[in-house]
Design a protein around this motif. Structure first.
Motif, PDB file in Angstrom:
ATOM      1  N   PHE A 463     -20.949  -3.884  -8.959  1.00 40.93           N
ATOM      2  CA  PHE A 463     -19.640  -3.462  -9.449  1.00 40.93           C
ATOM      3  C   PHE A 463     -19.246  -4.119 -10.772  1.00 40.93           C
ATOM      4  O   PHE A 463     -18.071  -4.084 -11.155  1.00 40.93           O
ATOM      5  CB  PHE A 463     -18.550  -3.732  -8.397  1.00 40.93           C
ATOM      6  N   SER A 464     -20.203  -4.698 -11.495  1.00 44.23           N
ATOM      7  CA  SER A 464     -19.888  -5.303 -12.789  1.00 44.23           C
ATOM      8  C   SER A 464     -21.125  -5.304 -13.675  1.00 44.23           C
ATOM      9  O   SER A 464     -22.239  -5.035 -13.224  1.00 44.23           O
ATOM     10  CB  SER A 464     -19.369  -6.740 -12.605  1.00 44.23           C
ATOM     11  N   VAL A 465     -20.893  -5.635 -14.945  1.00 44.28           N
ATOM     12  CA  VAL A 465     -21.981  -5.771 -15.913  1.00 44.28           C
ATOM     13  C   VAL A 465     -21.890  -7.178 -16.497  1.00 44.28           C
ATOM     14  O   VAL A 465     -20.823  -7.591 -16.958  1.00 44.28           O
ATOM     15  CB  VAL A 465     -21.888  -4.724 -17.044  1.00 44.28           C
ATOM     16  N   VAL A 466     -22.989  -7.913 -16.455  1.00 44.14           N
ATOM     17  CA  VAL A 466     -23.037  -9.259 -17.031  1.00 44.14           C
ATOM     18  C   VAL A 466     -23.898  -9.219 -18.281  1.00 44.14           C
ATOM     19  O   VAL A 466     -25.050  -8.778 -18.242  1.00 44.14           O
ATOM     20  CB  VAL A 466     -23.587 -10.278 -16.019  1.00 44.14           C
ATOM     21  N   LEU A 475     -23.666  -4.790 -27.545  1.00 46.32           N
ATOM     22  CA  LEU A 475     -22.764  -4.461 -26.442  1.00 46.32           C
ATOM     23  C   LEU A 475     -22.639  -2.950 -26.212  1.00 46.32           C
ATOM     24  O   LEU A 475     -22.815  -2.453 -25.096  1.00 46.32           O
ATOM     25  CB  LEU A 475     -21.380  -5.070 -26.709  1.00 46.32           C
ATOM     26  N   LYS A 476     -22.340  -2.200 -27.269  1.00 45.29           N
ATOM     27  CA  LYS A 476     -22.148  -0.756 -27.112  1.00 45.29           C
ATOM     28  C   LYS A 476     -23.439  -0.074 -26.662  1.00 45.29           C
ATOM     29  O   LYS A 476     -23.413   0.824 -25.813  1.00 45.29           O
ATOM     30  CB  LYS A 476     -21.648  -0.158 -28.428  1.00 45.29           C
ATOM     31  N   GLU A 477     -24.532  -0.495 -27.224  1.00 41.66           N
ATOM     32  CA  GLU A 477     -25.814   0.081 -26.843  1.00 41.66           C
ATOM     33  C   GLU A 477     -26.101  -0.136 -25.355  1.00 41.66           C
ATOM     34  O   GLU A 477     -26.590   0.770 -24.656  1.00 41.66           O
ATOM     35  CB  GLU A 477     -26.916  -0.559 -27.696  1.00 41.66           C
ATOM     36  N   ILE A 478     -25.793  -1.329 -24.871  1.00 43.84           N
ATOM     37  CA  ILE A 478     -26.028  -1.649 -23.454  1.00 43.84           C
ATOM     38  C   ILE A 478     -25.158  -0.776 -22.549  1.00 43.84           C
ATOM     39  O   ILE A 478     -25.626  -0.232 -21.537  1.00 43.84           O
ATOM     40  CB  ILE A 478     -25.768  -3.139 -23.197  1.00 43.84           C
ATOM     41  N   LEU A 479     -23.895  -0.612 -22.920  1.00 41.65           N
ATOM     42  CA  LEU A 479     -22.975   0.170 -22.080  1.00 41.65           C
ATOM     43  C   LEU A 479     -23.341   1.653 -22.080  1.00 41.65           C
ATOM     44  O   LEU A 479     -23.285   2.314 -21.032  1.00 41.65           O
ATOM     45  CB  LEU A 479     -21.541  -0.026 -22.555  1.00 41.65           C
ATOM     46  N   LEU A 480     -23.705   2.179 -23.244  1.00 44.08           N
ATOM     47  CA  LEU A 480     -24.059   3.600 -23.312  1.00 44.08           C
ATOM     48  C   LEU A 480     -25.377   3.892 -22.589  1.00 44.08           C
ATOM     49  O   LEU A 480     -25.632   5.038 -22.185  1.00 44.08           O
ATOM     50  CB  LEU A 480     -24.158   4.048 -24.771  1.00 44.08           C
ATOM     51  N   ALA A 481     -26.208   2.888 -22.439  1.00 44.28           N
ATOM     52  CA  ALA A 481     -27.496   3.088 -21.766  1.00 44.28           C
ATOM     53  C   ALA A 481     -27.348   3.153 -20.243  1.00 44.28           C
ATOM     54  O   ALA A 481     -28.306   3.527 -19.549  1.00 44.28           O
ATOM     55  CB  ALA A 481     -28.459   1.970 -22.153  1.00 44.28           C
ATOM     56  N   ILE A 482     -26.194   2.799 -19.747  1.00 43.07           N
ATOM     57  CA  ILE A 482     -25.974   2.867 -18.293  1.00 43.07           C
ATOM     58  C   ILE A 482     -25.804   4.327 -17.887  1.00 43.07           C
ATOM     59  O   ILE A 482     -24.900   5.010 -18.382  1.00 43.07           O
ATOM     60  CB  ILE A 482     -24.731   2.044 -17.885  1.00 43.07           C
ATOM     61  N   ARG A 485     -24.467   8.288 -13.395  1.00 41.31           N
ATOM     62  CA  ARG A 485     -24.509   8.119 -11.936  1.00 41.31           C
ATOM     63  C   ARG A 485     -24.332   6.657 -11.547  1.00 41.31           C
ATOM     64  O   ARG A 485     -23.614   6.337 -10.587  1.00 41.31           O
ATOM     65  CB  ARG A 485     -25.840   8.652 -11.402  1.00 41.31           C
ATOM     66  N   LYS A 486     -24.977   5.756 -12.287  1.00 39.91           N
ATOM     67  CA  LYS A 486     -24.834   4.322 -12.018  1.00 39.91           C
ATOM     68  C   LYS A 486     -23.396   3.870 -12.264  1.00 39.91           C
ATOM     69  O   LYS A 486     -22.837   3.096 -11.484  1.00 39.91           O
ATOM     70  CB  LYS A 486     -25.813   3.543 -12.902  1.00 39.91           C
ATOM     71  N   TYR A 487     -22.802   4.351 -13.366  1.00 41.94           N
ATOM     72  CA  TYR A 487     -21.414   3.981 -13.640  1.00 41.94           C
ATOM     73  C   TYR A 487     -20.486   4.450 -12.519  1.00 41.94           C
ATOM     74  O   TYR A 487     -19.595   3.712 -12.081  1.00 41.94           O
ATOM     75  CB  TYR A 487     -20.940   4.567 -14.967  1.00 41.94           C
ATOM     76  N   LEU A 488     -20.673   5.677 -12.052  1.00 47.31           N
ATOM     77  CA  LEU A 488     -19.819   6.208 -10.990  1.00 47.31           C
ATOM     78  C   LEU A 488     -19.949   5.377  -9.719  1.00 47.31           C
ATOM     79  O   LEU A 488     -18.953   5.130  -9.026  1.00 47.31           O
ATOM     80  CB  LEU A 488     -20.183   7.670 -10.714  1.00 47.31           C
ATOM     81  N   GLU A 489     -21.164   4.927  -9.421  1.00 45.11           N
ATOM     82  CA  GLU A 489     -21.356   4.060  -8.262  1.00 45.11           C
ATOM     83  C   GLU A 489     -20.607   2.741  -8.438  1.00 45.11           C
ATOM     84  O   GLU A 489     -19.947   2.256  -7.508  1.00 45.11           O
ATOM     85  CB  GLU A 489     -22.850   3.789  -8.054  1.00 45.11           C
ATOM     86  N   MET A 490     -20.708   2.147  -9.623  1.00 45.31           N
ATOM     87  CA  MET A 490     -20.014   0.886  -9.873  1.00 45.31           C
ATOM     88  C   MET A 490     -18.503   1.059  -9.796  1.00 45.31           C
ATOM     89  O   MET A 490     -17.793   0.192  -9.272  1.00 45.31           O
ATOM     90  CB  MET A 490     -20.413   0.328 -11.246  1.00 45.31           C
ATOM     91  N   GLN A 491     -18.010   2.185 -10.301  1.00 47.04           N
ATOM     92  CA  GLN A 491     -16.566   2.411 -10.286  1.00 47.04           C
ATOM     93  C   GLN A 491     -16.041   2.552  -8.858  1.00 47.04           C
ATOM     94  O   GLN A 491     -14.966   2.041  -8.521  1.00 47.04           O
ATOM     95  CB  GLN A 491     -16.250   3.669 -11.098  1.00 47.04           C
ATOM     96  N   VAL A 492     -16.803   3.222  -8.018  1.00 47.24           N
ATOM     97  CA  VAL A 492     -16.441   3.311  -6.597  1.00 47.24           C
ATOM     98  C   VAL A 492     -16.479   1.933  -5.960  1.00 47.24           C
ATOM     99  O   VAL A 492     -15.581   1.552  -5.185  1.00 47.24           O
ATOM    100  CB  VAL A 492     -17.383   4.282  -5.857  1.00 47.24           C
TER     101      VAL A 492
END
Length: 534
Positions: A463-466, A475-482, A485-492
């Protein structure tokens, strides 16, 4: 059967004919005749109802007291007979230990029909209603708890440790969300044993406001809320120190700073010396500190200075369990696996600590990729601002500009962002981590050497990104590479983990108070050694 009905009908017609002839010989007029007929009909109906409400009851015993003999009973059962069946309520008055058997070879007393007006016949075959099963044995949990109560504190801890090592495997739980945990089976069993076993003794020594006076407002409120709820807890707190598994030192570093720190002196000696003298007094007055050299004692501190106030007392620094917001491995004071990382929570309304929690926008209404606004102290935040202050997809500010805040508040920014940047300040901890969880925004944590809260049991990658400090330029490159589907799982998962980071005026199961206490309990178990295994 039909012949019998015909004979009965002919007998009825003959009787009616004789009745009319008898009335004619007596010269009765029509009115008297109608009245007599009506009275006869009413009498017959009443007799019929009486016989239905008092069915024939027979006994299988051979007696001379007026009951039917078995031979008479068999003759009686040759004729068809209609019986009422009485419906028993769910909570039958027959006890579970009763061995009564109801035989249906005897006519059963009951209603003339069921709710649909149907009538039921009984057959002459014997049927036995089985005896209800005996009551279930005593709860295994209750029996286990009674056994634990017979153990000494150290024996109980060793027993709990073995039980956790052999925890039954579970994959789902009605109260816990499995994807959040490193091992839900271990956490579940450990939590259950904590509830059954743990007793905490709180030292009564020390004067207010440093002791026994919780500080409940602001970014350091976590230490105060734990103190308040621990002191008011009747389940875990014991007044008998001989029965205690843990000993709580109830002081507040925030109150210590307000009471003893000399402004602009840049010296913590008054604070460290005060705690040194306090622990020495506890060790001299009671036998419990010296028994384990402080390893079963703990304190809770959210102020940044929490770890540094222990340096004047070696055993307090090295042996006692420290629950700290400033859980920094690089300082050499916080020890992973022994000490506890305490979540830093900002409390603005002590009467309603959970106010403003939740209500984040759904994913389609989160147009901002990442958001941060705050002071530029510490080593990380200036680098973050340097690289990303002008990015269109991310909103990175020193402090939220006034014109911007008029259109969208700080909280609205968090609720409208997919990721919330949580960089360290002067110290590794930040209240933004818990704020992001409250507003259902996936936290992005930038703080090297920071031990995340409850990392003994929680899987923060769910549920987080370290992000390492050296990777801020990417930073932006790392976030956009997620992947989405993975983001939706983390948000839930962020929504599901909320319950573990909320203070309640009256603690509830698995809330922040219980999670902190469990981490202290869990780490204490990890430190004890079984003498038989050595």
């Amino acid at each position: 059967m039909q012949k019998k009905h015909r004979s009965r009908n002919s007998q009825s017609l003959f009787l009616m004919k004789e009745l009319f002839l008898w009335c004619a010989r007596l010269r009765m007029n029509s009115r008297k005749l109608i009245f007599a007929g009506a009275m006869t009909t009413v009498a017959a109906a009443l007799l019929h109802l009486w016989f239905l409400s008092h069915p024939l009851t027979v006994s299988s015993y051979n007696s001379s007291n007026g009951f039917m003999r078995p031979s008479q009973l068999s003759e009686t059962l040759q004729e068809p007979r209609i019986y009422r069946i009485q419906h028993l309520p769910a909570n039958s008055i027959i006890s579970q230990n009763s061995s009564i058997e109801v035989m249906q070879s005897v006519p059963v007393e009951g209603r003339a029909g069921d709710s649909n007006g149907k009538r039921w016949k009984t057959d002459d075959k014997s049927k036995v209603i089985p005896t209800p099963p005996p009551p279930s044995p005593r709860s295994p949990t209750l029996s286990l708890q009674r056994y634990i109560w017979t153990l000494t504190p150290i024996e109980a801890l060793l027993f709990a440790k073995k039980e956790i090592d052999h925890a039954p495997i579970i994959t789902e739980d009605a109260e816990l969300y499995a994807p959040l945990f490193r091992n839900i089976s271990v956490f579940k069993r450990s939590y259950e044993l904590m509830e059954m076993t743990l007793r905490v003794y709180i030292y009564s020594n020390g004067k207010r406001p440093i002791f026994h006076h919780p500080y409940l407002r602001g970014i350091y409120a976590s230490e105060g809320w734990f103190m308040k709820l621990m002191r008011g807890n009747k389940h875990f707190v014991t007044e008998d120190p001989e029965k205690a598994h843990l000993f709580y030192l109830p002081y507040s570093v925030r109150q210590l700073q307000l009471a003893l720190y000399v402004p602009n002196s840049h010296s913590m000696k008054p604070l460290t010396n005060f705690l040194r003298d306090y622990v020495n007094m506890i060790a001299a007055k009671y036998p419990f500190w010296n028994r384990t050299h402080g390893s079963d004692h703990f304190f809770v501190a959210c102020h940044d200075w929490g770890p540094y106030t222990t340096v004047a007392h070696t055993e307090l620094k090295e042996n006692a369990i420290k629950a700290l917001c400033n859980a920094d491995l690089s300082e050499g004071i916080f020890v992973a696996g022994k000490d506890v990382s305490l979540p830093e929570t900002t409390i603005k309304f002590p009467k309603k600590p959970q106010r403003h929690i939740g209500g984040g926008n759904r994913v389609s209404q989160r147009p901002i990729l990442a958001f941060f606004a705050g002071y530029m102290h510490g080593r990380v935040r200036p680098i973050l601002l340097k690289y990303w202050k002008d990015d269109e997809d991310m909103k990175i500010y020193r402090r939220l500009p006034h014109l911007v805040s008029k259109e969208m508040s700080y909280i609205q920014h968090m609720k409208s962002s997919r990721y919330c940047i949580c960089p360290m300040g002067y110290e590794v901890n930040s209240p933004r981590i818990v704020e992001a969880i409250y507003y259902e925004c996936v936290p992005v944590i930038i703080a090297d050497n920071f031990v995340l809260p409850f990392s003994e049991v929680l899987d923060w990658s769910a549920f987080s990104v370290v992000i390492l400090e050296k990777d801020i330029p990417k930073l932006k490159e790392i976030l956009l590479a997620i992947p989405l589907r993975k983001y939706l799982e983390m948000q839930v998962n962020v929504k599901m983990v909320q319950k573990h980071f909320v203070w309640h005026p009256v603690p509830i199961k698995y809330d922040l108070f219980h999670m902190v206490l469990h981490s202290i309990w869990f780490n204490r178990l990890n430190q004890i050694q079984d003498p038989q295994s050595q």
